[in-house]
Design a protein around this motif. Structure first.
Motif, PDB file in Angstrom:
ATOM      1  N   HIS A  98       0.817  -1.212   0.000  1.00 40.55           N
ATOM      2  CA  HIS A  98       0.000   0.000   0.000  1.00 40.55           C
ATOM      3  C   HIS A  98       0.855   1.267   0.000  1.00 40.55           C
ATOM      4  O   HIS A  98       0.418   2.324  -0.446  1.00 40.55           O
ATOM      5  CB  HIS A  98      -0.934   0.004   1.212  1.00 40.55           C
ATOM      6  CG  HIS A  98      -1.936   1.108   1.203  1.00 40.55           C
ATOM      7  ND1 HIS A  98      -2.834   1.288   0.172  1.00 40.55           N
ATOM      8  CD2 HIS A  98      -2.182   2.108   2.089  1.00 40.55           C
ATOM      9  CE1 HIS A  98      -3.586   2.332   0.418  1.00 40.55           C
ATOM     10  NE2 HIS A  98      -3.208   2.855   1.581  1.00 40.55           N
ATOM     11  N   ARG A  99       2.094   1.162   0.447  1.00 37.94           N
ATOM     12  CA  ARG A  99       2.966   2.335   0.512  1.00 37.94           C
ATOM     13  C   ARG A  99       3.506   2.709  -0.861  1.00 37.94           C
ATOM     14  O   ARG A  99       3.696   3.869  -1.165  1.00 37.94           O
ATOM     15  CB  ARG A  99       4.114   2.062   1.481  1.00 37.94           C
ATOM     16  CG  ARG A  99       3.605   1.744   2.897  1.00 37.94           C
ATOM     17  CD  ARG A  99       4.640   1.088   3.737  1.00 37.94           C
ATOM     18  NE  ARG A  99       4.981  -0.231   3.199  1.00 37.94           N
ATOM     19  CZ  ARG A  99       5.848  -1.054   3.728  1.00 37.94           C
ATOM     20  NH1 ARG A  99       6.506  -0.701   4.820  1.00 37.94           N
ATOM     21  NH2 ARG A  99       6.089  -2.235   3.200  1.00 37.94           N
ATOM     22  N   THR A 100       3.747   1.696  -1.726  1.00 40.59           N
ATOM     23  CA  THR A 100       4.325   1.971  -3.045  1.00 40.59           C
ATOM     24  C   THR A 100       3.385   1.633  -4.206  1.00 40.59           C
ATOM     25  O   THR A 100       3.617   2.052  -5.325  1.00 40.59           O
ATOM     26  CB  THR A 100       5.617   1.153  -3.246  1.00 40.59           C
ATOM     27  OG1 THR A 100       5.291  -0.239  -3.235  1.00 40.59           O
ATOM     28  CG2 THR A 100       6.634   1.461  -2.169  1.00 40.59           C
ATOM     29  N   GLY A 101       2.348   0.839  -3.942  1.00 38.67           N
ATOM     30  CA  GLY A 101       1.426   0.424  -4.994  1.00 38.67           C
ATOM     31  C   GLY A 101       1.908  -0.777  -5.786  1.00 38.67           C
ATOM     32  O   GLY A 101       1.272  -1.186  -6.751  1.00 38.67           O
ATOM     33  N   GLN A 102       3.031  -1.374  -5.405  1.00 38.96           N
ATOM     34  CA  GLN A 102       3.605  -2.513  -6.133  1.00 38.96           C
ATOM     35  C   GLN A 102       2.821  -3.799  -5.834  1.00 38.96           C
ATOM     36  O   GLN A 102       2.463  -4.073  -4.697  1.00 38.96           O
ATOM     37  CB  GLN A 102       5.059  -2.695  -5.732  1.00 38.96           C
ATOM     38  CG  GLN A 102       5.737  -3.847  -6.443  1.00 38.96           C
ATOM     39  CD  GLN A 102       7.177  -4.011  -5.986  1.00 38.96           C
ATOM     40  OE1 GLN A 102       7.654  -3.321  -5.088  1.00 38.96           O
ATOM     41  NE2 GLN A 102       7.872  -4.935  -6.604  1.00 38.96           N
ATOM     42  N   LEU A 103       2.586  -4.593  -6.877  1.00 33.45           N
ATOM     43  CA  LEU A 103       1.916  -5.886  -6.723  1.00 33.45           C
ATOM     44  C   LEU A 103       2.865  -6.859  -6.042  1.00 33.45           C
ATOM     45  O   LEU A 103       3.993  -7.054  -6.489  1.00 33.45           O
ATOM     46  CB  LEU A 103       1.494  -6.431  -8.093  1.00 33.45           C
ATOM     47  CG  LEU A 103       0.803  -7.791  -8.101  1.00 33.45           C
ATOM     48  CD1 LEU A 103      -0.547  -7.713  -7.407  1.00 33.45           C
ATOM     49  CD2 LEU A 103       0.625  -8.279  -9.535  1.00 33.45           C
ATOM     50  N   ILE A 104       2.413  -7.492  -4.961  1.00 28.15           N
ATOM     51  CA  ILE A 104       3.224  -8.444  -4.212  1.00 28.15           C
ATOM     52  C   ILE A 104       2.835  -9.876  -4.550  1.00 28.15           C
ATOM     53  O   ILE A 104       3.685 -10.738  -4.736  1.00 28.15           O
ATOM     54  CB  ILE A 104       3.072  -8.228  -2.693  1.00 28.15           C
ATOM     55  CG1 ILE A 104       3.509  -6.830  -2.307  1.00 28.15           C
ATOM     56  CG2 ILE A 104       3.855  -9.282  -1.916  1.00 28.15           C
ATOM     57  CD1 ILE A 104       3.161  -6.464  -0.886  1.00 28.15           C
ATOM     58  N   GLY A 105       1.537 -10.140  -4.621  1.00 33.37           N
ATOM     59  CA  GLY A 105       1.087 -11.507  -4.875  1.00 33.37           C
ATOM     60  C   GLY A 105      -0.323 -11.546  -5.408  1.00 33.37           C
ATOM     61  O   GLY A 105      -1.048 -10.546  -5.398  1.00 33.37           O
ATOM     62  N   GLN A 106      -0.703 -12.734  -5.869  1.00 37.09           N
ATOM     63  CA  GLN A 106      -2.021 -12.931  -6.462  1.00 37.09           C
ATOM     64  C   GLN A 106      -2.445 -14.363  -6.199  1.00 37.09           C
ATOM     65  O   GLN A 106      -1.647 -15.281  -6.328  1.00 37.09           O
ATOM     66  CB  GLN A 106      -1.917 -12.644  -7.955  1.00 37.09           C
ATOM     67  CG  GLN A 106      -3.137 -12.925  -8.756  1.00 37.09           C
ATOM     68  CD  GLN A 106      -2.959 -12.447 -10.185  1.00 37.09           C
ATOM     69  OE1 GLN A 106      -3.263 -11.315 -10.461  1.00 37.09           O
ATOM     70  NE2 GLN A 106      -2.471 -13.284 -11.065  1.00 37.09           N
ATOM     71  N   SER A 107      -3.689 -14.553  -5.840  1.00 35.85           N
ATOM     72  CA  SER A 107      -4.195 -15.904  -5.581  1.00 35.85           C
ATOM     73  C   SER A 107      -4.696 -16.536  -6.874  1.00 35.85           C
ATOM     74  O   SER A 107      -4.812 -15.874  -7.908  1.00 35.85           O
ATOM     75  CB  SER A 107      -5.327 -15.858  -4.555  1.00 35.85           C
ATOM     76  OG  SER A 107      -6.505 -15.336  -5.134  1.00 35.85           O
ATOM     77  N   GLU A 108      -5.012 -17.800  -6.778  1.00 41.27           N
ATOM     78  CA  GLU A 108      -5.685 -18.483  -7.876  1.00 41.27           C
ATOM     79  C   GLU A 108      -7.173 -18.138  -7.809  1.00 41.27           C
ATOM     80  O   GLU A 108      -7.645 -17.537  -6.841  1.00 41.27           O
ATOM     81  CB  GLU A 108      -5.488 -19.993  -7.762  1.00 41.27           C
ATOM     82  CG  GLU A 108      -4.053 -20.436  -7.941  1.00 41.27           C
ATOM     83  CD  GLU A 108      -3.490 -20.079  -9.304  1.00 41.27           C
ATOM     84  OE1 GLU A 108      -4.218 -20.201 -10.316  1.00 41.27           O
ATOM     85  OE2 GLU A 108      -2.336 -19.643  -9.366  1.00 41.27           O
TER      86      GLU A 108
END
Length: 142
Positions: free
Chosen positions: A91-101
């Motif tokens: 939330h601080r940088t807006g970078q995607l960290i992970g994604q579920s199936e």
């Protein structure tokens, strides 16, 4: 040399078109998905989780339905009630960290957990969304 009749060409083309349409629907499921509701932000502001509804060209009946347990069987030709997946962002940088199936939220979804030291993973009940960042494990900024 034998020339195929129009009917034979049709019956050879149909499976190829169906397979291509199914593959496109699987790929576009996440690629063209749209967000559902407002994102949830972790208590200390480290993470943001957004729920998405998959964009399927074909009805859900044609997509395999899995359960988050890796030992569970994948079921075909079953009814989906609420197909969804989650994306975890810093939330601080807006970078995607992970994604579920993609899972059916009626069977596998639930409240969000921001992780803790022994299990540094953001989850929605049984659905693993992504790992905690090293400087913010369990939503406790370090």
């Amino acid at each position: 040399m034998k020339i195929l009749t129009r009917l034979q060409r049709f019956w050879l083309t149909v499976p190829v078109l169906c397979a291509g349409l199914w593959a496109a629907s699987q790929w576009w499921g996440k690629g063209l998905a749209h967000p559902v509701g407002t994102p949830e932000i972790s208590p200390n502001g480290c993470y943001r989780v957004q729920q998405f509804q998959p964009f399927w060209l074909l009805p859900g009946f044609f997509h395999p339905k899995a359960f988050p347990d890796p030992e569970a069987d994948v079921h075909w030709f079953v009814r989906w009630e609420i197909p969804a997946f989650f994306r975890l962002y810093d939330h601080r940088t807006g970078q995607l960290i992970g994604q579920s199936e993609i899972y059916d939220l009626v069977n596998a979804g639930g409240p969000l957990s921001w992780g803790w030291r022994d299990f540094p993973t953001v989850t929605a009940a049984m659905i693993e969304i992504g790992p905690n960042l090293p400087d913010c494990i369990g939503d406790q900024p370090g």
